[in-house]
Design a protein around this motif. Structure first.
Motif: not given
Length: 409
Positions: A84-90, A202-207, A209-220
C-alpha cells in the motif's frame, strides 16, 4: 472486440451481471449486488479502471464515493504493487447522523407468513411505512482513471484453485460490504440493536449487545470480507463464542457466490435476545465441529432450501434466519451413515423458551411427515424437562438431543 470477448469469458462467474456502459462497447460495467465497476478497454490490450459507481439504488450516506474509491485504489495497489503506498489516504468527510424510526413498545411479530404451532399463532406484520431510506443516489463514477497494463490485467484475471480471480473476489466481497452497511442503516428492526459508530479506511464499526463489530475487506489482499468481534463488557461473552461467531462468518457467510441473502440472514443474529444468540452460536459450533458419534449432523441454512415454502416470508432462496418476536430457522440434518438429508423448519419462542416445527396455518391442515412428527413431539416437551440451566435457551439443547434420535426417514 477481442478484449471484450476475453473479458466476458474471464467473468463467467458474473455472467448475468456484465453490462455494457453507454453506447461505446469499449466501456464495460461489471455489476455485483449494489456495486458497479466501470472499466474502459484500451487499444493496447490493457484496461483503465474508471471508478466505482451505483445507479438507481439508494445507499447509506456512510458508503460514500470516497470510501469505495479508496477501497478500489487499495485493492489495485496491493494486487499490482504488493504493498500500500504511503500517500494513499481516504478522503475525510463529515458523517451525517442516521435516523432511527421508532418501532413502538410492542414486540415485533414474525410476519404475514402465518407461521406457528397450533398452540401459538403469530400475528401479521404491520404494513410498511412510507418513510424513505436514509441515503443518497450516486449520479456517476468519480473522476479517476487508473491504467492497467495487459500483463497486469491478466494477473488480476488469473484464477486460483477455486477458479476465482482476485478481481472476482474483490468485487464480490465489496458488494457484501456495501450490502452489510445498507442493511444496518436501512433495516428498521436491525437499527434498534446494532448501532453504527465509525468508519476508518473502509472498516465500518458497530456495537450490538455488549459486542463491538468491525467489518471491512482484508487489508492484506482486499479480496475477502473480514469480521472482528470483541466484547465490550466482561463476563457476558466467552472467547470461544466470539471465535465461533467469527469463524462461521468467514467459512459459511461470505464465501462465493457472495449471497446478499446469506449475509442478511447472518445479520438477524445481532438483534435476537442474548440467550437465543448464545444458543445459535452453539449450533454453529455443532456444524463446524461435528461429532462422529452422533446419528445426525446439523447445518444452519442461511437461505431457505429448495422445496420448502412457508409463505411470503420464507420462499426458496430468501434469507433462512428470521426474527420477528419469534426466531425462524431452517436446519439441514444429515444422517452420517447414508447421507440422507432432512430439512427442519424450527420456530423458537424466546419468551416461553419453547420450540416447535414451523408450519403454515392459512392452508388446509396437512399431516407432517413421520420424522417431523417425532421431532415435533420431542420439541414440545416443556423446557423444564430438558434440565436446562437457568437463563439459557432451550434451542441448542433440543437440537443436540435430536442428533442422537433415530428418526424414521
Amino acid at each position: 472486440k477481442e478484449c471484450l470477448t476475453e473479458l466476458t469469458k474471464a467473468f463467467n462467474f458474473f455472467k448475468d451481471d456484465i453490462q455494457l456502459s453507454g453506447v461505446n462497447p469499449s466501456y464495460i460495467r461489471l455489476t455485483k449486488g449494489l456495486i458497479s465497476l466501470d472499466i474502459r478497454l484500451m487499444c493496447t490490450g490493457g484496461v483503465a479502471f474508471c471508478g466505482v459507481t451505483w445507479e438507481k439504488v439508494t445507499l447509506p450516506h456512510i458508503v460514500s464515493q470516497p470510501t469505495v474509491l479508496f477501497i478500489l485504489k487499495t485493492f489495485l495497489a496491493i494486487q499490482l504493487n504488493g504493498k500500500l503506498p504511503d500517500n494513499l489516504k481516504e478522503e475525510p468527510r463529515p458523517l451525517p447522523p442516521i435516523s432511527k424510526p421508532s418501532l413502538g413498545p410492542s414486540p415485533l411479530p414474525i410476519s404475514s407468513a402465518q407461521l406457528s404451532s397450533p398452540l401459538h399463532s403469530i400475528p401479521s406484520l404491520p404494513p410498511p411505512t412510507n418513510q424513505p431510506i436514509v441515503g443518497v443516489v450516486s449520479t456517476g463514477p468519480p473522476v479517476w482513471d487508473h491504467k492497467v497494463t495487459k500483463s497486469e490485467w491478466h494477473a488480476l484475471l488469473q484464477n486460483d484453485s477455486e477458479n476465482l480471480s482476485s478481481l472476482k473476489r474483490f468485487l464480490g466481497s465489496l458488494s457484501l460490504l456495501v450490502h452489510w452497511v445498507k442493511e444496518a442503516s436501512s433495516d428498521r428492526y436491525l437499527q434498534q440493536q446494532m448501532n453504527y459508530t465509525s468508519v476508518d479506511r473502509g472498516v465500518f464499526t458497530y456495537q450490538a449487545d455488549a459486542l463491538n463489530l468491525s467489518v471491512g475487506l482484508d487489508p492484506t489482499s482486499m479480496t475477502s470480507l473480514n469480521l472482528s468481534v470483541k466484547t465490550t463488557q466482561d463476563n457476558i461473552w466467552s472467547d470461544m463464542e466470539l471465535q465461533t461467531l467469527t469463524d462461521f462468518f468467514h467459512k459459511h457467510v461470505v464465501k462465493p457466490p457472495y449471497s446478499n441473502q446469506s449475509l442478511s440472514a447472518f445479520l438477524q443474529f445481532f438483534w435476537i435476545p442474548r440467550r437465543a444468540l448464545k444458543s445459535c452460536i452453539q449450533l454453529m459450533q455443532l456444524q463446524m465441529q461435528p461429532s462422529s458419534d452422533t446419528i445426525w449432523r446439523v447445518q444452519i441454512c442461511l437461505t431457505v432450501p429448495e422445496g420448502v415454502e412457508l409463505g411470503d416470508i420464507a420462499r426458496p432462496g430468501l434469507m433462512g434466519i428470521i426474527f420477528r418476536g419469534k426466531l425462524l430457522l431452517f436446519l439441514n440434518l444429515t444422517r452420517q451413515s447414508d447421507q440422507v438429508q432432512l430439512i427442519l423448519p424450527i420456530l423458537h419462542d424466546p419468551k416461553s423458551n419453547n420450540n416447535y416445527v414451523a408450519r403454515r396455518t392459512n392452508l388446509p391442515k396437512v399431516e407432517l411427515p413421520s420424522a417431523l412428527q417425532v421431532i415435533d413431539q420431542t420439541l414440545r416437551k416443556p423446557s423444564q424437562e430438558w434440565n436446562i440451566p437457568p437463563n439459557e435457551s432451550s434451542l441448542a439443547y433440543c437440537i443436540q438431543y435430536l442428533l442422537n434420535v433415530n428418526l424414521p426417514v
